[in-house]
Each structure stands twice: as C-alpha cells, then as structure tokens.
Design a protein around this motif. Sequence first.
Motif, PDB file in Angstrom:
ATOM      1  N   GLN A 221       0.861  -1.178   0.000  1.00  0.00           N
ATOM      2  CA  GLN A 221       0.000   0.000   0.000  1.00  0.00           C
ATOM      3  C   GLN A 221       0.900   1.231   0.000  1.00  0.00           C
ATOM      4  OE1 GLN A 221      -3.105   0.162   2.935  1.00  0.00           O
ATOM      5  NE2 GLN A 221      -4.112   1.862   1.911  1.00  0.00           N
ATOM      6  N   PRO A 222       1.175   1.776  -1.189  1.00  0.00           N
ATOM      7  CA  PRO A 222       2.054   2.941  -1.292  1.00  0.00           C
ATOM      8  C   PRO A 222       1.590   4.090  -0.396  1.00  0.00           C
ATOM      9  CG  PRO A 222       1.600   2.033  -3.461  1.00  0.00           C
ATOM     10  CD  PRO A 222       0.691   1.326  -2.506  1.00  0.00           C
ATOM     11  N   ILE A 223       2.558   4.821   0.149  1.00  0.00           N
ATOM     12  CA  ILE A 223       2.260   5.938   1.044  1.00  0.00           C
ATOM     13  C   ILE A 223       2.021   7.194   0.212  1.00  0.00           C
ATOM     14  CG2 ILE A 223       3.124   7.295   2.993  1.00  0.00           C
ATOM     15  CD1 ILE A 223       5.011   4.899   3.570  1.00  0.00           C
ATOM     16  N   PHE A 224       1.002   7.930   0.585  1.00  0.00           N
ATOM     17  CA  PHE A 224       0.661   9.164  -0.136  1.00  0.00           C
ATOM     18  C   PHE A 224       1.795  10.172  -0.022  1.00  0.00           C
ATOM     19  CE2 PHE A 224      -1.223  13.473  -0.053  1.00  0.00           C
ATOM     20  CZ  PHE A 224      -1.684  13.516  -1.351  1.00  0.00           C
ATOM     21  N   GLU A 225       2.132  10.818  -1.124  1.00  0.00           N
ATOM     22  CA  GLU A 225       3.212  11.803  -1.159  1.00  0.00           C
ATOM     23  C   GLU A 225       2.720  13.113  -1.763  1.00  0.00           C
ATOM     24  OE1 GLU A 225       7.763  11.527  -2.601  1.00  0.00           O
ATOM     25  OE2 GLU A 225       6.338  11.764  -4.258  1.00  0.00           O
ATOM     26  N   GLN A 226       3.139  14.216  -1.144  1.00  0.00           N
ATOM     27  CA  GLN A 226       2.859  15.541  -1.705  1.00  0.00           C
ATOM     28  C   GLN A 226       3.988  16.481  -1.319  1.00  0.00           C
ATOM     29  OE1 GLN A 226      -0.788  16.392   0.720  1.00  0.00           O
ATOM     30  NE2 GLN A 226       0.267  18.313   1.198  1.00  0.00           N
ATOM     31  N   GLU A 227       4.018  17.636  -1.937  1.00  0.00           N
ATOM     32  CA  GLU A 227       5.035  18.622  -1.600  1.00  0.00           C
ATOM     33  C   GLU A 227       4.599  19.401  -0.359  1.00  0.00           C
ATOM     34  OE1 GLU A 227       7.191  22.632  -3.435  1.00  0.00           O
ATOM     35  OE2 GLU A 227       5.974  21.338  -4.745  1.00  0.00           O
ATOM     36  N   PHE A 228       5.526  19.575   0.594  1.00  0.00           N
ATOM     37  CA  PHE A 228       5.236  20.405   1.755  1.00  0.00           C
ATOM     38  C   PHE A 228       5.060  21.847   1.277  1.00  0.00           C
ATOM     39  CE2 PHE A 228       6.653  16.723   3.935  1.00  0.00           C
ATOM     40  CZ  PHE A 228       6.311  16.836   5.277  1.00  0.00           C
ATOM     41  N   PRO A 229       3.996  22.533   1.698  1.00  0.00           N
ATOM     42  CA  PRO A 229       3.748  23.902   1.221  1.00  0.00           C
ATOM     43  C   PRO A 229       4.829  24.871   1.687  1.00  0.00           C
ATOM     44  CG  PRO A 229       2.214  23.313   2.990  1.00  0.00           C
ATOM     45  CD  PRO A 229       2.950  22.068   2.631  1.00  0.00           C
ATOM     46  N   THR A 230       5.492  25.513   0.725  1.00  0.00           N
ATOM     47  CA  THR A 230       6.610  26.403   1.067  1.00  0.00           C
ATOM     48  C   THR A 230       6.149  27.704   1.716  1.00  0.00           C
ATOM     49  OG1 THR A 230       6.574  27.280  -1.190  1.00  0.00           O
ATOM     50  CG2 THR A 230       8.101  25.481  -0.737  1.00  0.00           C
ATOM     51  N   GLN A 231       4.857  28.035   1.607  1.00  0.00           N
ATOM     52  CA  GLN A 231       4.395  29.273   2.249  1.00  0.00           C
ATOM     53  C   GLN A 231       4.489  29.199   3.771  1.00  0.00           C
ATOM     54  OE1 GLN A 231       2.521  27.354   0.244  1.00  0.00           O
ATOM     55  NE2 GLN A 231       0.388  27.178   0.966  1.00  0.00           N
ATOM     56  N   ASN A 232       4.654  27.964   4.293  1.00  0.00           N
ATOM     57  CA  ASN A 232       4.807  27.805   5.744  1.00  0.00           C
ATOM     58  C   ASN A 232       6.271  27.817   6.184  1.00  0.00           C
ATOM     59  OD1 ASN A 232       2.007  27.496   5.953  1.00  0.00           O
ATOM     60  ND2 ASN A 232       2.116  25.269   5.738  1.00  0.00           N
ATOM     61  N   PHE A 233       7.194  27.786   5.228  1.00  0.00           N
ATOM     62  CA  PHE A 233       8.611  27.735   5.564  1.00  0.00           C
ATOM     63  C   PHE A 233       9.093  29.072   6.120  1.00  0.00           C
ATOM     64  CE2 PHE A 233      10.078  24.180   2.393  1.00  0.00           C
ATOM     65  CZ  PHE A 233       9.089  23.346   2.892  1.00  0.00           C
TER      66      PHE A 233
END
Length: 401
Positions: A221-233
Amino acid sequence: MKTFKNKLYIALFSAILAGVSCEKELEFRSPLGTDSSVPSQITDTKVISLPGKVKITYKVPADPNLAYVKAQYLLKSGELFETKSSIYSDTLTVEGFADTNEHEVKLYSVSKSEVVSAPLVVKVKALEPPFLKVFESIRIDNAFGGYNLTAKNDAKESIGIMVMRKNDFKQFEVDNQRSVRTRVEDVVSKIRNLDTTRQEMAVFVKDRWGNSSDTLFTSIQPIFEQEFPTQNFRAFELPGDAPSINNDARVEYMWDGRYGWPWTSFTHQVNGGSIPHMITFDMGNKGKISRIWIRPYPEGNRWYYLTTMKRFEIYGSVNPSSNGSLDSWTLLGSFENVKPSGLPYGNDSADDQAIASAGLSYEIEVAKPEVRYIRVRCLENFAGGTALSINEIKVYGSPSK
C-alpha cells in the motif's frame, strides 16, 4: 573496361575467400584424425561443492589421442546439459543445480576422431543454489508513491526477480516493467508513481538455467506523497549556523521560486570558518519526509559544480535544542553528488549543466521519524571548501494533518 575488370577481380577474390572459409569450416567440423581407438579415461576425480554448482578435478591421462573431456548431467527441467574441457585443463565445472540432492555426472574422454570412452560416473551434491538464497532474502516495503524491493545476491549470479500482479481476469502474470534482471550483490528496485490503494503482488526468482523458486505472495500500500507547502517555511537560525555571504543570500531565498542570483542561499566561507557549514529552517508543520529536491546555484548562469555541495548531510527534528548542537536531531541521510562527466573542477559538460539545472533529488528512508525542522550540513563542496549554496529546495512527503 577498367570498371569491369575491377568488378571481375572482386568477384574472383570473394569466391576464393568463400572457398577458403568453407574449407576451414569443414576442417573444423571434421574429426582431427582417423584413429578409431577408444581414448583413456580420466582418473583421480575429486569433487568440490559450490552454491548451485560443482567443480570436478581429475588427472588427465597421457594419451596422445585424447582431444578433450566432457561432462553430461540432467538439470531439474529434464534437459541434458553438457560442458567440455580441453586436455590442457584438469577441471570441469558443472552448473545449474536447483537443489542440494545427489546427482550423477557422466565424464567422457573424447579422442581427436570424436571417439567417446565409456562414462565415468561421479556422484555430486551442490550447495544451496544462489537463486534460492536470493529468494530467501527478498524484502518488500511500502514507500512513498510505491514500494522498495531489496535482496542479497552474494554469489553475484545472473538472476531474475520476477514480479507478478493481477491482470483484468484477476490472474497473476509477470510484469516485465517491475521485474529485475541483474547480477549485482545488493539488489534494489524502487517502484514509484503507483496508486495509494492496497495492491496484491507475487514474486519468484529464477536463474539462467530456468530453475525457479517458490512464489512469495504479499500486498503493498504505497504511502501518499505531496510537496510540503513552502508558504509555511521560515528561516530558523541556530547557534553554529553559518552566516550568509550577505543580506542578498538569505536562507529564505531557497524556496522563493526564483532561479539565479541574487535569489539564492549562499553561506560565507571566511566568516563561517572551515568547519562544515549548516543552515536551518522550519517547515511550519511536521510530517514524514520522502525526498528533498535541491537545485544547485548556477554561478555565472551555468557553472554548477563550484560551491555546489559535494558531500553533505540532512538532519530533521521536531524540537531542536536552542544551543545549536545536533543532539536533538535525527540524521535523515548522508549524500554525495558526483559530476556526471567526471570533468575537472571548473569544467562542466552540457550534460552536467542539464542534470544540475533540473535539480537533484535525495531520498529519505521511510523508517525515519516525522520532523518539522530541517538542517543541511555541508561537509565539502566542489571547490574544496565547506560553504554551501542552494538555489531552490523542495520537500516531499506526507505532512501531518
């Protein structure tokens, strides 16, 4: 007239060559003599058991009529297999055994006239074959967007790890795109871009003689992947972090979406000292990280392998110590960049530039814990120093909700 003569000469020359080739081929295929006597048998056989094969040594008889020695034996498939050795060798290796059971090998002496002696039967037992050891070592782990398959091939034999998945008729069939054919010692297959739903799969191992292992049935069961939102960096400077080269090379420029100078993060080699340079930032929320993408800074708009990090480490933390030490940090990975062309410092090929400009990805093991803060530590750059320059950075994984 000259052209016609040249063509005639070429035709005659080709015919002569063809005749010579045919003659040599006939000579090669024909027995080397007319002596019909039976050659002497080999003696003093000794057996050395090896994984999936057996080495047989023997004493070659002093028979001038002897041309070579051959071995015949049956494989698990029922196929009669044969191997030969010249009179200048005292060793034969018989391969392709699928088990550790006792097998018969028939050894023949063959004369120059292709007269074959009576068989000398030798009982042999091979050690556990490599393909079975590979099968026993297979590990399949869920990964971000797919799965990781690993195995050990200590013997470095040619093997195939055949991956099967269900077709439209719900029957397992081999998926050649996901299967692995290799002879490396450490087998690693990383499959990505899969749906995150649970999927059934099966795996077996085969060798070059057609021997196959049992089948391992499992599910992923592959793990969901997304980009961490850079507006929070945001930058999170700690004691021990290296200063930027000036105010126009701040940490925040790593995620501003702009390429080139001055929109890059660049530490000061002199003011930062010769120790490894570090920078730190806060992602704004924690999560498991799958990979970090970094675009090196292109000095002079095209030269990437200058202050680009060559050897570096990436750390993560959920609660970093205020004293700047690494005690409260987890090492997410140690990495090394290699210039594709191998050209010396200051010389980048077109491929070097294209690969660097597209950005470089660094995978984080799925077993690493959730983190919120990221710290990059440069051990060495391509210029020989420890300063680091990063044009853009992106973090991928599974942010906590």
